[in-house]
Motif scaffolding. Structure first.
Motif, short mmCIF file in Angstrom:
data_model
loop_
_atom_site.label_atom_id
_atom_site.label_comp_id
_atom_site.label_asym_id
_atom_site.label_seq_id
_atom_site.Cartn_x
_atom_site.Cartn_y
_atom_site.Cartn_z
N GLY A 107 0.82 -1.21 0.00
CA GLY A 107 0.00 0.00 0.00
C GLY A 107 0.85 1.25 0.00
N THR A 108 1.93 1.24 0.76
CA THR A 108 2.85 2.37 0.81
C THR A 108 3.49 2.60 -0.55
OG1 THR A 108 3.33 1.93 3.13
CG2 THR A 108 4.90 3.31 1.95
N PHE A 109 3.96 1.52 -1.16
CA PHE A 109 4.60 1.60 -2.48
C PHE A 109 3.61 2.14 -3.51
CE2 PHE A 109 6.44 0.14 -6.44
CZ PHE A 109 7.80 0.28 -6.23
N TYR A 110 2.37 1.61 -3.50
CA TYR A 110 1.35 2.04 -4.45
C TYR A 110 1.03 3.52 -4.29
CZ TYR A 110 -3.29 2.82 -6.34
OH TYR A 110 -4.36 3.36 -7.01
N PHE A 111 0.81 3.96 -3.06
CA PHE A 111 0.45 5.35 -2.80
C PHE A 111 1.58 6.28 -3.23
CE2 PHE A 111 -0.34 9.16 -0.38
CZ PHE A 111 -1.71 9.27 -0.36
N ASN A 112 2.81 5.93 -2.88
CA ASN A 112 3.97 6.74 -3.31
C ASN A 112 4.03 6.81 -4.83
OD1 ASN A 112 5.53 7.84 -1.16
ND2 ASN A 112 6.10 5.78 -0.58
N TYR A 113 3.84 5.67 -5.49
CA TYR A 113 3.90 5.62 -6.96
C TYR A 113 2.86 6.56 -7.57
CZ TYR A 113 3.68 3.92 -11.72
OH TYR A 113 3.68 3.86 -13.09
N VAL A 114 1.63 6.44 -7.11
CA VAL A 114 0.54 7.26 -7.67
C VAL A 114 0.81 8.75 -7.46
CG1 VAL A 114 -1.91 7.84 -7.38
CG2 VAL A 114 -1.21 5.45 -7.52
N GLU A 115 1.22 9.12 -6.25
CA GLU A 115 1.43 10.54 -5.95
C GLU A 115 2.63 11.12 -6.69
OE1 GLU A 115 -0.49 12.80 -4.34
OE2 GLU A 115 -1.93 11.15 -4.39
N LEU A 116 3.73 10.37 -6.78
CA LEU A 116 4.89 10.88 -7.51
C LEU A 116 4.60 10.98 -9.01
CD1 LEU A 116 7.79 9.09 -5.61
CD2 LEU A 116 7.18 11.52 -5.54
N ARG A 117 3.81 10.06 -9.55
CA ARG A 117 3.39 10.16 -10.96
C ARG A 117 2.51 11.39 -11.15
NH1 ARG A 117 4.67 9.14 -15.25
NH2 ARG A 117 2.80 8.28 -16.12
N ARG A 118 1.62 11.63 -10.20
CA ARG A 118 0.72 12.79 -10.27
C ARG A 118 1.51 14.09 -10.24
NH1 ARG A 118 -3.72 12.05 -6.20
NH2 ARG A 118 -4.49 10.70 -7.82
N GLU A 119 2.67 14.07 -9.60
CA GLU A 119 3.52 15.26 -9.51
C GLU A 119 4.37 15.46 -10.76
OE1 GLU A 119 3.59 17.66 -7.34
OE2 GLU A 119 2.18 16.77 -5.91
N GLY A 120 4.28 14.53 -11.72
CA GLY A 120 4.94 14.73 -12.99
C GLY A 120 6.21 13.93 -13.21
N LEU A 121 6.60 13.09 -12.26
CA LEU A 121 7.79 12.27 -12.49
C LEU A 121 7.47 11.16 -13.47
CD1 LEU A 121 8.65 13.68 -9.75
CD2 LEU A 121 9.99 11.62 -9.37
N LYS A 122 8.45 10.81 -14.29
CA LYS A 122 8.27 9.74 -15.27
C LYS A 122 8.12 8.40 -14.56
CE LYS A 122 11.17 12.04 -18.64
NZ LYS A 122 12.49 12.04 -19.25
N ARG A 123 7.43 7.48 -15.22
CA ARG A 123 7.18 6.16 -14.64
C ARG A 123 8.48 5.47 -14.24
NH1 ARG A 123 4.06 3.97 -18.59
NH2 ARG A 123 2.22 4.71 -17.50
N THR A 124 9.46 5.46 -15.15
CA THR A 124 10.72 4.77 -14.84
C THR A 124 11.45 5.46 -13.69
OG1 THR A 124 11.82 6.03 -16.60
CG2 THR A 124 11.04 3.82 -17.16
N SER A 125 11.38 6.78 -13.63
CA SER A 125 12.03 7.52 -12.54
C SER A 125 11.39 7.18 -11.20
CB SER A 125 11.95 9.03 -12.78
OG SER A 125 12.65 9.38 -13.94
N VAL A 126 10.07 7.11 -11.18
CA VAL A 126 9.37 6.79 -9.93
C VAL A 126 9.75 5.39 -9.45
CG1 VAL A 126 7.11 6.40 -8.87
CG2 VAL A 126 7.45 8.35 -10.38
N VAL A 127 9.77 4.44 -10.37
CA VAL A 127 10.13 3.06 -10.00
C VAL A 127 11.56 3.01 -9.47
CG1 VAL A 127 10.50 0.73 -10.89
CG2 VAL A 127 8.45 1.98 -11.53
N LYS A 128 12.47 3.74 -10.11
CA LYS A 128 13.86 3.77 -9.64
C LYS A 128 13.96 4.40 -8.25
CE LYS A 128 16.02 3.98 -14.19
NZ LYS A 128 16.71 4.86 -15.15
N VAL A 129 13.26 5.51 -8.05
CA VAL A 129 13.28 6.20 -6.75
C VAL A 129 12.75 5.27 -5.66
CG1 VAL A 129 12.18 8.03 -5.40
CG2 VAL A 129 13.15 8.56 -7.63
N LEU A 130 11.60 4.67 -5.89
CA LEU A 130 11.00 3.82 -4.87
C LEU A 130 11.83 2.56 -4.61
CD1 LEU A 130 7.22 4.14 -5.78
CD2 LEU A 130 8.50 5.33 -4.01
N THR A 131 12.37 1.98 -5.65
CA THR A 131 13.21 0.78 -5.48
C THR A 131 14.47 1.12 -4.71
OG1 THR A 131 12.35 -0.17 -7.53
CG2 THR A 131 14.41 -1.08 -6.69
N ALA A 132 15.14 2.20 -5.10
CA ALA A 132 16.38 2.59 -4.41
C ALA A 132 16.10 2.95 -2.95
CB ALA A 132 17.02 3.78 -5.13
N ALA A 133 15.04 3.71 -2.71
CA ALA A 133 14.71 4.09 -1.33
C ALA A 133 14.43 2.86 -0.48
CB ALA A 133 13.51 5.04 -1.31
#
Length: 146
Positions: A107-133
């Motif tokens: 749920g945390t991963f999903y919510f972060n993904y949705v919100e960061l995408r909504r803020e304009g980050l690219k899909r691959t960038s969001v996945v990299k950020v969340l995976t690295a974090a």
């Protein structure tokens, strides 16, 4: 301080989200004692060291702040332009969401993904950020526990 661009909520959407969260919270409040058992929950409280609570809260607060800074730095490296305040709001909201709904970290991963995408980050960038974090702070937790 100028307002950051973000999602504009439709009329009633905030109230609908609040009601949903309250229903989930009430459901968990009523369901958890039945699953775990009231005596087991009371045993935990009965044997708790209440003098350690301020220390535990301080450690948890520092942990959350460091994770928020980690997210901010990683999203900046990925091309995001969010402020620390906005990044922290997204992460802490996702963290709370993950603790209310079944599935926790998913749920945390999903919510972060949705919100960061909504803020304009690219899909691959969001996945990299969340995976690295997740890798960074999971490794840190393993070191702390070891």
């Amino acid at each position: 301080m100028p307002e950051e661009p973000g999602k504009r909520y439709r009329r009633g959407e905030v109230a609908q989200n609040l009601v949903t969260m309250l229903l989930l919270g009430a459901g968990m409040y009523l369901l958890v004692p039945r699953l775990v058992g009231e005596s087991a929950m009371l045993d935990v409280v009965r044997h708790a060291d209440f003098y350690m609570i301020p220390f535990a809260l301080a450690v948890e607060t520092l942990s959350m702040l460091s994770i928020c800074f980690l997210y901010h730095e990683l999203q900046g490296e990925a091309g995001g332009k969010l402020s620390r305040r906005r990044t922290s709001l997204i992460f802490m909201s996702a963290y709370a969401f993950g603790h209310v709904v079944p599935g926790g970290n998913a749920g945390t991963f999903y919510f972060n993904y949705v919100e960061l995408r909504r803020e304009g980050l690219k899909r691959t960038s969001v996945v990299k950020v969340l995976t690295a974090a997740n890798l960074f702070y999971s490794a840190a937790m393993i070191l702390i526990l070891a």
